[in-house]
Write a protein that holds these residues in place. Sequence first.
Motif, PDB file in Angstrom:
ATOM      1  N   ALA A  86      37.425  43.879  32.445  1.00 41.26           N
ATOM      2  CA  ALA A  86      37.253  44.488  33.772  1.00 41.26           C
ATOM      3  C   ALA A  86      38.247  45.634  33.963  1.00 41.26           C
ATOM      4  O   ALA A  86      39.357  45.601  33.453  1.00 41.26           O
ATOM      5  CB  ALA A  86      37.458  43.445  34.855  1.00 41.26           C
TER       6      ALA A  86
ATOM      7  N   ASP B 189      46.897  46.086  32.730  1.00 37.21           N
ATOM      8  CA  ASP B 189      46.513  44.705  32.407  1.00 37.21           C
ATOM      9  C   ASP B 189      47.635  43.988  31.671  1.00 37.21           C
ATOM     10  O   ASP B 189      47.990  42.862  32.015  1.00 37.21           O
ATOM     11  CB  ASP B 189      45.265  44.681  31.520  1.00 37.21           C
TER      12      ASP B 189
ATOM     13  N   THR C  11      42.013  42.939  29.663  1.00 33.32           N
ATOM     14  CA  THR C  11      40.765  42.359  30.154  1.00 33.32           C
ATOM     15  C   THR C  11      39.636  43.378  30.042  1.00 33.32           C
ATOM     16  O   THR C  11      39.884  44.584  29.942  1.00 33.32           O
ATOM     17  CB  THR C  11      40.890  41.924  31.622  1.00 33.32           C
TER      18      THR C  11
ATOM     19  N   ASP D 252      41.498  45.403  37.629  1.00 29.81           N
ATOM     20  CA  ASP D 252      41.728  44.031  38.076  1.00 29.81           C
ATOM     21  C   ASP D 252      43.210  43.638  38.099  1.00 29.81           C
ATOM     22  O   ASP D 252      43.546  42.555  38.553  1.00 29.81           O
ATOM     23  CB  ASP D 252      40.943  43.030  37.234  1.00 29.81           C
TER      24      ASP D 252
END
Length: 81
Positions: free
Chosen positions: A57, A47, A55, A60
């Motif tokens: 999630a 990330d 994040t 991602d």
Amino acid sequence: MILDIDCVEHPELLEQPVGACRSAGRFWKTNNLNKWADVGDFDGVCDLVNLGRKTAAVDDANGYADRLAIYERARRVLIWG
């Protein structure tokens, strides 16, 4: 010895292994990626590198699945090699 190299003025230096490694190392240190790597947060490192922020999630970040497969293979080789 740390050298200040102007990569904006000389971007071709980043094409060379030494320049590429130094650039990656500086990015890693400047962004404190060890904080995430030391606790095994592979997604957090991805990330920060790809999105610029952590994040909520998982998976991602751009290219996450491919990067995870390479990481897992490297771990197997290094741990049981």
